[in-house]
Design an enzyme around this catalytic site. Structure first.
Site, PDB file in Angstrom:
ATOM      1  N   GLU A   1     -19.698 -76.340  81.758  1.00 62.19           N
ATOM      2  CA  GLU A   1     -19.362 -76.825  80.416  1.00 62.19           C
ATOM      3  C   GLU A   1     -19.762 -78.292  80.355  1.00 62.19           C
ATOM      4  O   GLU A   1     -19.570 -79.030  81.337  1.00 62.19           O
ATOM      5  CB  GLU A   1     -17.839 -76.681  80.198  1.00 62.19           C
ATOM      6  CG  GLU A   1     -17.342 -77.202  78.851  1.00 62.19           C
ATOM      7  CD  GLU A   1     -15.821 -77.042  78.687  1.00 62.19           C
ATOM      8  OE1 GLU A   1     -15.129 -76.601  79.638  1.00 62.19           O
ATOM      9  OE2 GLU A   1     -15.324 -77.382  77.599  1.00 62.19           O
TER      10      GLU A   1
ATOM     11  N   HIS B   1     -13.097 -81.706  83.956  1.00 66.27           N
ATOM     12  CA  HIS B   1     -12.104 -80.773  84.501  1.00 66.27           C
ATOM     13  C   HIS B   1     -12.781 -79.655  85.279  1.00 66.27           C
ATOM     14  O   HIS B   1     -13.972 -79.394  85.113  1.00 66.27           O
ATOM     15  CB  HIS B   1     -11.189 -80.186  83.418  1.00 66.27           C
ATOM     16  CG  HIS B   1     -11.893 -79.399  82.334  1.00 66.27           C
ATOM     17  ND1 HIS B   1     -12.288 -79.955  81.142  1.00 66.27           N
ATOM     18  CD2 HIS B   1     -12.252 -78.098  82.259  1.00 66.27           C
ATOM     19  CE1 HIS B   1     -12.853 -79.033  80.371  1.00 66.27           C
ATOM     20  NE2 HIS B   1     -12.854 -77.877  81.046  1.00 66.27           N
TER      21      HIS B   1
ATOM     22  N   HIS C   1     -15.106 -72.448  85.736  1.00 65.66           N
ATOM     23  CA  HIS C   1     -16.193 -73.353  85.350  1.00 65.66           C
ATOM     24  C   HIS C   1     -15.859 -74.787  85.735  1.00 65.66           C
ATOM     25  O   HIS C   1     -14.720 -75.117  86.057  1.00 65.66           O
ATOM     26  CB  HIS C   1     -16.523 -73.249  83.852  1.00 65.66           C
ATOM     27  CG  HIS C   1     -15.445 -73.689  82.907  1.00 65.66           C
ATOM     28  ND1 HIS C   1     -14.545 -72.827  82.327  1.00 65.66           N
ATOM     29  CD2 HIS C   1     -15.131 -74.923  82.410  1.00 65.66           C
ATOM     30  CE1 HIS C   1     -13.748 -73.504  81.514  1.00 65.66           C
ATOM     31  NE2 HIS C   1     -14.067 -74.781  81.552  1.00 65.66           N
TER      32      HIS C   1
HETATM   33  C1  LIG Z   1     -10.208 -74.501  76.474  1.00 59.73           C
HETATM   34  C2  LIG Z   1     -11.438 -74.685  75.636  1.00 59.73           C
HETATM   35  C3  LIG Z   1     -12.670 -75.055  76.426  1.00 59.73           C
HETATM   36  C4  LIG Z   1     -12.477 -76.477  76.955  1.00 59.73           C
HETATM   37  O1  LIG Z   1     -12.393 -77.393  76.080  1.00 59.73           O
HETATM   38  O2  LIG Z   1     -12.389 -76.738  78.152  1.00 59.73           O
HETATM   39  C5  LIG Z   1     -12.924 -74.048  77.521  1.00 59.73           C
HETATM   40  O3  LIG Z   1     -13.063 -74.296  78.668  1.00 59.73           O
HETATM   41  S1  LIG Z   1     -13.044 -72.412  76.922  1.00 59.73           S
HETATM   42  C6  LIG Z   1     -13.335 -71.443  78.406  1.00 59.73           C
HETATM   43  C7  LIG Z   1     -13.698 -70.061  78.064  1.00 59.73           C
HETATM   44  N1  LIG Z   1     -14.969 -70.026  77.365  1.00 59.73           N
HETATM   45  C8  LIG Z   1     -16.125 -69.692  77.949  1.00 59.73           C
HETATM   46  O4  LIG Z   1     -16.183 -69.368  79.148  1.00 59.73           O
HETATM   47  C9  LIG Z   1     -17.351 -69.697  77.051  1.00 59.73           C
HETATM   48  C10 LIG Z   1     -18.625 -69.466  77.808  1.00 59.73           C
HETATM   49  N2  LIG Z   1     -18.611 -68.200  78.535  1.00 59.73           N
HETATM   50  C11 LIG Z   1     -19.312 -67.119  78.136  1.00 59.73           C
HETATM   51  O5  LIG Z   1     -20.020 -67.139  77.146  1.00 59.73           O
HETATM   52  C12 LIG Z   1     -19.143 -65.879  78.962  1.00 59.73           C
HETATM   53  O6  LIG Z   1     -17.953 -65.934  79.709  1.00 59.73           O
HETATM   54  C13 LIG Z   1     -20.341 -65.658  79.960  1.00 59.73           C
HETATM   55  C14 LIG Z   1     -20.486 -66.786  80.966  1.00 59.73           C
HETATM   56  C15 LIG Z   1     -21.644 -65.471  79.158  1.00 59.73           C
HETATM   57  C16 LIG Z   1     -20.070 -64.373  80.747  1.00 59.73           C
HETATM   58  O7  LIG Z   1     -19.815 -63.382  79.820  1.00 59.73           O
HETATM   59  P1  LIG Z   1     -19.261 -61.969  80.299  1.00 59.73           P
HETATM   60  O8  LIG Z   1     -18.949 -61.144  79.115  1.00 59.73           O
HETATM   61  O9  LIG Z   1     -18.200 -62.181  81.303  1.00 59.73           O
HETATM   62  O10 LIG Z   1     -20.581 -61.339  80.881  1.00 59.73           O
HETATM   63  P2  LIG Z   1     -20.786 -60.606  82.236  1.00 59.73           P
HETATM   64  O11 LIG Z   1     -19.519 -60.129  82.832  1.00 59.73           O
HETATM   65  O12 LIG Z   1     -21.834 -59.606  81.939  1.00 59.73           O
HETATM   66  O13 LIG Z   1     -21.385 -61.752  83.142  1.00 59.73           O
HETATM   67  C17 LIG Z   1     -22.776 -61.928  83.278  1.00 59.73           C
HETATM   68  C18 LIG Z   1     -23.004 -62.394  84.715  1.00 59.73           C
HETATM   69  O14 LIG Z   1     -22.458 -63.705  84.863  1.00 59.73           O
HETATM   70  C19 LIG Z   1     -21.444 -63.716  85.867  1.00 59.73           C
HETATM   71  N3  LIG Z   1     -20.372 -64.604  85.429  1.00 59.73           N
HETATM   72  C20 LIG Z   1     -19.583 -64.430  84.350  1.00 59.73           C
HETATM   73  N4  LIG Z   1     -18.720 -65.429  84.255  1.00 59.73           N
HETATM   74  C21 LIG Z   1     -18.963 -66.241  85.293  1.00 59.73           C
HETATM   75  C22 LIG Z   1     -18.368 -67.453  85.735  1.00 59.73           C
HETATM   76  N5  LIG Z   1     -17.353 -68.011  85.082  1.00 59.73           N
HETATM   77  N6  LIG Z   1     -18.850 -68.041  86.853  1.00 59.73           N
HETATM   78  C23 LIG Z   1     -19.889 -67.500  87.545  1.00 59.73           C
HETATM   79  N7  LIG Z   1     -20.518 -66.327  87.172  1.00 59.73           N
HETATM   80  C24 LIG Z   1     -20.026 -65.727  86.062  1.00 59.73           C
HETATM   81  C25 LIG Z   1     -20.993 -62.267  85.966  1.00 59.73           C
HETATM   82  O15 LIG Z   1     -20.414 -62.018  87.224  1.00 59.73           O
HETATM   83  C26 LIG Z   1     -22.270 -61.517  85.738  1.00 59.73           C
HETATM   84  O16 LIG Z   1     -23.023 -61.513  86.939  1.00 59.73           O
HETATM   85  P3  LIG Z   1     -23.607 -60.149  87.552  1.00 59.73           P
HETATM   86  O17 LIG Z   1     -22.421 -59.279  87.815  1.00 59.73           O
HETATM   87  O18 LIG Z   1     -24.355 -60.568  88.778  1.00 59.73           O
HETATM   88  O19 LIG Z   1     -24.499 -59.593  86.469  1.00 59.73           O
HETATM   89 CO    CO Z   2     -13.161 -76.006  80.016  1.00 58.86          CO
END
Ligand SMILES: CC[C@@H](C(=O)O)C(=O)SCCNC(=O)CCNC(=O)[C@H](O)C(C)(C)COP(=O)(O)OP(=O)(O)OC[C@H]1O[C@@H](n2cnc3c(N)ncnc32)[C@H](O)[C@@H]1OP(=O)(O)O
Ligand code: CO
Length: 134
Positions: free
Chosen positions: A130, A7, A79
């Protein structure tokens, strides 16, 4: 290691509105909404012939998509999920290559009842990935 795209996920500020748009305007088949507190999201799947689109809305104060939506309040691509045959073997190989596996490194059960893991977007050209065992 990678199989099919399972997905592509889109973070949305209003799940009911996004679902209605995909169903009523774009004419897609959509699932019932599902609350997944252990993932901090509510989810609807848009079922396409070749893959799925996962619409995600934050659930709870600690939702992992909350800060993403604060930066992109109108929503955006969140993602991409690839299928793997053996998630523990994939995890160990990815970690050995220096990629950061998010969380405690142990797979959680995802929306399809299968084990999932996430890889840090900074290690994959700015894309949160993922992997799901199928
Ligand atoms: C429905 C269940 C399951 C499935 O079966 O399909 C799912 O899909 S669950 C979906 C939701 N769960 C998750 O996303 C879990 C994993 N994600 C995480 O652990 C966090 O979201 C993260 C990726 C570690 C980010 O955490 P966050 O608190 O948002 O930290 P920051 O804001 O400090 O981000 C750090 C850095 O990374 C960039 N970022 C964040 N998210 C994304 C993204 N989705 N795509 C690309 N880049 C991302 C963010 O912009 C920061 O960058 P800088 O600003 O340059 O530091
Ligand atoms: Co997902």
């Amino acid at each position: 290691m990678l199989g099919r795209i399972n997905h592509i996920a889109i973070a949305v500020p209003d799940l009911a509105r996004a679902t209605a748009t995909y169903r009523d305007v774009l004419g897609a088949r959509v699932s019932q909404p599902q609350a997944l507190p252990e993932h901090g999201v509510s989810v609807v799947f848009v079922e396409l012939d070749n893959t799925k689109v996962e619409l995600l809305e934050p659930l709870g104060a600690d939702s992992p998509i909350r800060s993403f939506l604060e930066k992109a309040p109108t929503g955006g691509m969140h993602h991409i999920c690839y299928e793997v045959e053996d998630i523990l073997a994939a995890r160990d190989r990815l970690k050995a290559s220096g990629l950061r596996v998010l969380g405690d490194g142990n797979p959680k059960i995802g929306a399809h009842g299968k084990p999932v893991l996430f890889l840090h977007p900074k290690d994959l050209d700015g894309t949160l990935v993922e992997i799901e065992e199928v």
